[in-house]
Design a protein around this motif. Structure first.
Motif, PDB file in Angstrom:
ATOM      1  N   PRO A  30       0.779  -1.236   0.000  1.00 26.38           N
ATOM      2  CA  PRO A  30       0.000   0.000   0.000  1.00 26.38           C
ATOM      3  C   PRO A  30       0.812   1.288   0.000  1.00 26.38           C
ATOM      4  CG  PRO A  30       0.043  -0.939   2.196  1.00 26.38           C
ATOM      5  CD  PRO A  30       0.767  -1.911   1.319  1.00 26.38           C
TER       6      PRO A  30
ATOM      7  N   GLN B 109       9.104  -9.666  -0.006  1.00 25.11           N
ATOM      8  CA  GLN B 109      10.060  -8.659   0.419  1.00 25.11           C
ATOM      9  C   GLN B 109       9.966  -7.448  -0.482  1.00 25.11           C
ATOM     10  OE1 GLN B 109      13.408 -11.382  -0.212  1.00 25.11           O
ATOM     11  NE2 GLN B 109      14.274  -9.880  -1.608  1.00 25.11           N
TER      12      GLN B 109
ATOM     13  N   SER C 207      12.442  -3.814  -1.404  1.00 22.39           N
ATOM     14  CA  SER C 207      13.653  -3.037  -1.157  1.00 22.39           C
ATOM     15  C   SER C 207      13.383  -1.575  -1.441  1.00 22.39           C
ATOM     16  CB  SER C 207      14.789  -3.524  -2.069  1.00 22.39           C
ATOM     17  OG  SER C 207      15.169  -4.819  -1.726  1.00 22.39           O
ATOM     18  N   PHE C 208      13.859  -0.738  -0.550  1.00 20.19           N
ATOM     19  CA  PHE C 208      13.742   0.699  -0.721  1.00 20.19           C
ATOM     20  C   PHE C 208      15.136   1.299  -0.642  1.00 20.19           C
ATOM     21  CE2 PHE C 208       9.190   0.953  -0.549  1.00 20.19           C
ATOM     22  CZ  PHE C 208       8.850  -0.198   0.118  1.00 20.19           C
ATOM     23  N   SER C 209      15.463   2.125  -1.612  1.00 19.91           N
ATOM     24  CA  SER C 209      16.789   2.727  -1.596  1.00 19.91           C
ATOM     25  C   SER C 209      16.659   4.220  -1.835  1.00 19.91           C
ATOM     26  CB  SER C 209      17.687   2.091  -2.663  1.00 19.91           C
ATOM     27  OG  SER C 209      17.117   2.228  -3.944  1.00 19.91           O
ATOM     28  N   ARG C 210      17.643   4.914  -1.414  1.00 17.42           N
ATOM     29  CA  ARG C 210      17.678   6.374  -1.582  1.00 17.42           C
ATOM     30  C   ARG C 210      19.117   6.775  -1.807  1.00 17.42           C
ATOM     31  NH1 ARG C 210      17.997  11.043   1.797  1.00 17.42           N
ATOM     32  NH2 ARG C 210      18.405   9.812   3.671  1.00 17.42           N
ATOM     33  N   SER C 211      19.321   7.705  -2.739  1.00 15.75           N
ATOM     34  CA  SER C 211      20.676   8.217  -2.958  1.00 15.75           C
ATOM     35  C   SER C 211      20.626   9.731  -2.943  1.00 15.75           C
ATOM     36  CB  SER C 211      21.229   7.703  -4.290  1.00 15.75           C
ATOM     37  OG  SER C 211      20.412   8.131  -5.356  1.00 15.75           O
ATOM     38  N   GLU C 212      21.647  10.334  -2.404  1.00 21.14           N
ATOM     39  CA  GLU C 212      21.791  11.785  -2.382  1.00 21.14           C
ATOM     40  C   GLU C 212      23.105  12.161  -3.047  1.00 21.14           C
ATOM     41  OE1 GLU C 212      19.492  13.055   1.767  1.00 21.14           O
ATOM     42  OE2 GLU C 212      21.585  13.629   1.426  1.00 21.14           O
ATOM     43  N   GLU C 213      22.987  13.070  -3.986  1.00 23.50           N
ATOM     44  CA  GLU C 213      24.168  13.597  -4.642  1.00 23.50           C
ATOM     45  C   GLU C 213      24.352  15.027  -4.162  1.00 23.50           C
ATOM     46  OE1 GLU C 213      25.049  10.198  -6.826  1.00 23.50           O
ATOM     47  OE2 GLU C 213      26.162  12.073  -6.878  1.00 23.50           O
TER      48      GLU C 213
ATOM     49  N   CYS D 264      26.842  18.311  -4.224  1.00 23.17           N
ATOM     50  CA  CYS D 264      27.956  18.846  -5.000  1.00 23.17           C
ATOM     51  C   CYS D 264      28.124  20.324  -4.674  1.00 23.17           C
ATOM     52  CB  CYS D 264      27.640  18.661  -6.476  1.00 23.17           C
ATOM     53  SG  CYS D 264      29.073  18.518  -7.491  1.00 23.17           S
TER      54      CYS D 264
ATOM     55  N   LEU E 138      16.513  18.475  -2.825  1.00 23.77           N
ATOM     56  CA  LEU E 138      16.412  18.900  -1.435  1.00 23.77           C
ATOM     57  C   LEU E 138      16.821  20.360  -1.303  1.00 23.77           C
ATOM     58  CD1 LEU E 138      17.838  15.739   0.372  1.00 23.77           C
ATOM     59  CD2 LEU E 138      15.456  16.327  -0.073  1.00 23.77           C
TER      60      LEU E 138
ATOM     61  N   SER F 166      21.802  22.218  -4.588  1.00 19.63           N
ATOM     62  CA  SER F 166      22.955  21.381  -4.917  1.00 19.63           C
ATOM     63  C   SER F 166      22.786  19.936  -4.476  1.00 19.63           C
ATOM     64  CB  SER F 166      24.215  21.968  -4.258  1.00 19.63           C
ATOM     65  OG  SER F 166      24.086  21.904  -2.845  1.00 19.63           O
ATOM     66  N   THR F 167      21.641  19.572  -3.966  1.00 20.10           N
ATOM     67  CA  THR F 167      21.466  18.198  -3.471  1.00 20.10           C
ATOM     68  C   THR F 167      20.216  17.586  -4.063  1.00 20.10           C
ATOM     69  OG1 THR F 167      22.503  18.794  -1.371  1.00 20.10           O
ATOM     70  CG2 THR F 167      21.266  16.730  -1.430  1.00 20.10           C
ATOM     71  N   ALA F 168      20.440  16.493  -4.785  1.00 17.93           N
ATOM     72  CA  ALA F 168      19.322  15.739  -5.354  1.00 17.93           C
ATOM     73  C   ALA F 168      19.155  14.445  -4.589  1.00 17.93           C
ATOM     74  CB  ALA F 168      19.585  15.426  -6.817  1.00 17.93           C
ATOM     75  N   SER F 169      17.938  14.105  -4.277  1.00 18.97           N
ATOM     76  CA  SER F 169      17.651  12.863  -3.563  1.00 18.97           C
ATOM     77  C   SER F 169      16.755  11.992  -4.431  1.00 18.97           C
ATOM     78  CB  SER F 169      16.962  13.167  -2.232  1.00 18.97           C
ATOM     79  OG  SER F 169      16.596  11.961  -1.585  1.00 18.97           O
ATOM     80  N   THR F 170      17.223  10.785  -4.693  1.00 16.65           N
ATOM     81  CA  THR F 170      16.461   9.842  -5.509  1.00 16.65           C
ATOM     82  C   THR F 170      16.007   8.690  -4.633  1.00 16.65           C
ATOM     83  OG1 THR F 170      17.752  10.400  -7.464  1.00 16.65           O
ATOM     84  CG2 THR F 170      16.533   8.332  -7.517  1.00 16.65           C
ATOM     85  N   GLU F 171      14.687   8.435  -4.589  1.00 13.89           N
ATOM     86  CA  GLU F 171      14.146   7.301  -3.849  1.00 13.89           C
ATOM     87  C   GLU F 171      13.721   6.215  -4.825  1.00 13.89           C
ATOM     88  OE1 GLU F 171      12.213   9.934  -0.205  1.00 13.89           O
ATOM     89  OE2 GLU F 171      10.932   8.741  -1.493  1.00 13.89           O
ATOM     90  N   LYS F 172      13.956   4.970  -4.426  1.00 14.60           N
ATOM     91  CA  LYS F 172      13.663   3.857  -5.319  1.00 14.60           C
ATOM     92  C   LYS F 172      13.016   2.723  -4.523  1.00 14.60           C
ATOM     93  CE  LYS F 172      16.942   3.100  -8.239  1.00 14.60           C
ATOM     94  NZ  LYS F 172      18.231   2.662  -8.813  1.00 14.60           N
ATOM     95  N   MET F 173      12.040   2.068  -5.105  1.00  9.84           N
ATOM     96  CA  MET F 173      11.424   0.891  -4.479  1.00  9.84           C
ATOM     97  C   MET F 173      11.507  -0.273  -5.452  1.00  9.84           C
ATOM     98  SD  MET F 173       7.546   0.218  -3.040  1.00  9.84           S
ATOM     99  CE  MET F 173       6.668   0.464  -4.563  1.00  9.84           C
ATOM    100  N   GLN F 174      11.885  -1.423  -4.964  1.00 10.72           N
ATOM    101  CA  GLN F 174      11.949  -2.622  -5.794  1.00 10.72           C
ATOM    102  C   GLN F 174      11.152  -3.708  -5.097  1.00 10.72           C
ATOM    103  OE1 GLN F 174      15.538  -5.454  -6.556  1.00 10.72           O
ATOM    104  NE2 GLN F 174      15.779  -3.746  -7.963  1.00 10.72           N
ATOM    105  N   THR F 175      10.078  -4.159  -5.714  1.00 11.03           N
ATOM    106  CA  THR F 175       9.230  -5.169  -5.095  1.00 11.03           C
ATOM    107  C   THR F 175       8.412  -5.866  -6.189  1.00 11.03           C
ATOM    108  OG1 THR F 175       7.583  -5.536  -3.360  1.00 11.03           O
ATOM    109  CG2 THR F 175       7.379  -3.511  -4.629  1.00 11.03           C
TER     110      THR F 175
ATOM    111  N   SER G 257      -0.507   4.444  -4.530  1.00  9.59           N
ATOM    112  CA  SER G 257       0.422   4.445  -3.395  1.00  9.59           C
ATOM    113  C   SER G 257       1.325   5.665  -3.402  1.00  9.59           C
ATOM    114  CB  SER G 257       1.265   3.171  -3.405  1.00  9.59           C
ATOM    115  OG  SER G 257       1.968   3.036  -4.633  1.00  9.59           O
TER     116      SER G 257
ATOM    117  N   TRP H 129       3.616   6.762  -5.684  1.00  5.58           N
ATOM    118  CA  TRP H 129       4.915   6.738  -6.345  1.00  5.58           C
ATOM    119  C   TRP H 129       4.874   7.424  -7.710  1.00  5.58           C
ATOM    120  CZ3 TRP H 129       9.693   5.425  -4.771  1.00  5.58           C
ATOM    121  CH2 TRP H 129       9.786   4.784  -3.532  1.00  5.58           C
TER     122      TRP H 129
END
Lengths: 307, 66
Positions: free
Chosen positions: A152, A201, A203-209, A211, B30, B33-42, B63, B65
């Motif tokens: 959900p 299961q 998976s949740f991921s997050r990345s911050e760049e 600069c 954000l 100068s700061t980019a935040s990428t969120e990802k979900m894999q399911t 949901s 996304w």
């Protein structure tokens, strides 16, 4: 010792035979030991009963609440002591009554009247003094492939921060199959072994760049930092049944659950990487799978006969 | 339509449904100068005879996304 006996009902089905062993009442158990309790994931209760029986026990249980129930294990813990493990959904603190049955080698009787049938090896196959099991009905049930069809909302990618009601609500099982059956006893008891299993299961991921400066072509100038978070939340399910009027529902119960997280940070200077590397690959042996979905028997008896 | 998600693999189920393994991501700034990428894999189960892309897109909209 002479042996040999067979009795049929009016449907020509064998009721008693010296070639097989009938199940007989051994003991009634209440007040289990609760090994795990959670009010999340649809509610989870793992509990066990300690039975005394000289042969392998066959447990029956009542269903005092509108939840899913299943027997997940019968283990010998030494001598004639057995642990019968059960799993239940929901948040109630009311637990089943358990009725232990076994073949007549499991118990002896001091009564001096009745009927005793022996097998050709001299061991009993039927003993009317031990309250033989009377089966009131039965049905085969199968579980739906998925405990829930979709998820959900999202969960926190950072260090498995979503726990409790967030991840519990995410994985709470919702799906079940419905089977019609006439349940005639006034106090039904059920024998059902939880065979179906599933794992899900996400998976949740997050990345911050980050600069300090952006060059003419979009590249990073100055000191740059890249941070990466990943959390994989998982839940393991077992099959369960829930009697409901003249139906039996075959659904799922969350059994075990958890989360695995990773974090990494890479840096660069003037567009040149200064540290950090990594990788992963391969496949897990069991993820987002469902197994053992073949039809499982539910046997129904009348517990009031053994109170 | 540019799909905001990627289907990684599909698995046919016993009742004709499909389990679809996918990945979806979204990026927010954000600060300048700061980019935040969120990802979900399911995964999601698409009922029999339903279009996979339509079903998945509708679920991701629900949901939040997409």
């Amino acid at each position: 010792m002479s042996h040999g006996f067979v009795a049929y009902n009016d449907s020509n089905q064998v009721l008693v035979s010296s070639d097989t062993r009938n199940l007989h009442f051994i003991q009634k158990l209440t007040s289990p030991t609760v090994d795990n309790a959670s009010n999340y994931y649809g509610g989870v209760r793992r509990f066990r009963y300690r039975a005394t029986c000289s042969v392998t026990p066959v447990p029956f249980f009542t269903c005092p609440t509108a939840d899913f129930y299943g027997i997940t294990g019968v283990r010998n813990v030494g001598g004639d002591q057995w642990d019968v493990e059960m799993l239940r959904s929901g948040t109630s603190e009311t637990y089943p009554e358990m009725y232990i049955f076994a073949d007549p080698r499991g118990k002896t009787s001091d009564e001096t009247y009745g009927m005793l049938v022996y097998r050709d090896d001299g061991t009993p196959s039927f003993d009317s003094r031990l309250r033989p099991l009377s089966v009131a009905g039965g049905i085969g049930v199968s579980h739906p492939y998925n405990p829930r069809p979709s998820f959900p909302y999202g969960l926190n990618s950072d260090n498995c921060a979503s726990m409790g009601d967030a991840s519990g609500g995410f994985f709470a099982p919702t799906e079940y199959n419905t089977y019609s059956i006439s349940i005639t006893p006034s106090k039904p008891m059920y024998s059902y072994a939880s065979i179906a299993q599933a794992e899900r299961q996400a998976s949740f991921s997050r990345s911050e760049e980050d600069c300090l400066g952006i060059g003419a072509y979009g590249g990073c100038i100055g000191y740059g930092t890249s941070k990466n978070w990943n959390s994989t939340y998982w839940c393991f399910y077992r099959g369960g049944i829930q009697p409901q009027g003249n139906s039996i529902l075959a659904g799922w119960i969350a059994c075990y659950y958890g989360c695995n997280w990773t974090y990494s940070k890479d840096t660069s200077l003037a567009g040149i990487g200064t540290g950090g590397d990594g990788g992963s690959g391969g496949s897990w042996p069991y993820s987002n799978e469902t197994i053992n979905l073949s039809s499982t028997s539910v046997i129904i008896g009348d517990a009031s006969r053994y109170d | 339509m540019i799909k905001p998600y990627t289907i990684l693999s599909t698995r046919d189920e016993q009742d004709g449904a499909k389990t679809v393994f996918f990945e979806v991501s979204k990026t927010v700034m954000l600060n300048p100068s700061t980019a935040s990428t969120e990802k979900m894999q399911t995964s999601i189960v698409v009922p029999p005879n339903m279009d996979v892309d339509e079903y998945l897109f509708a679920d991701l909209q629900k949901s939040g996304w997409v």
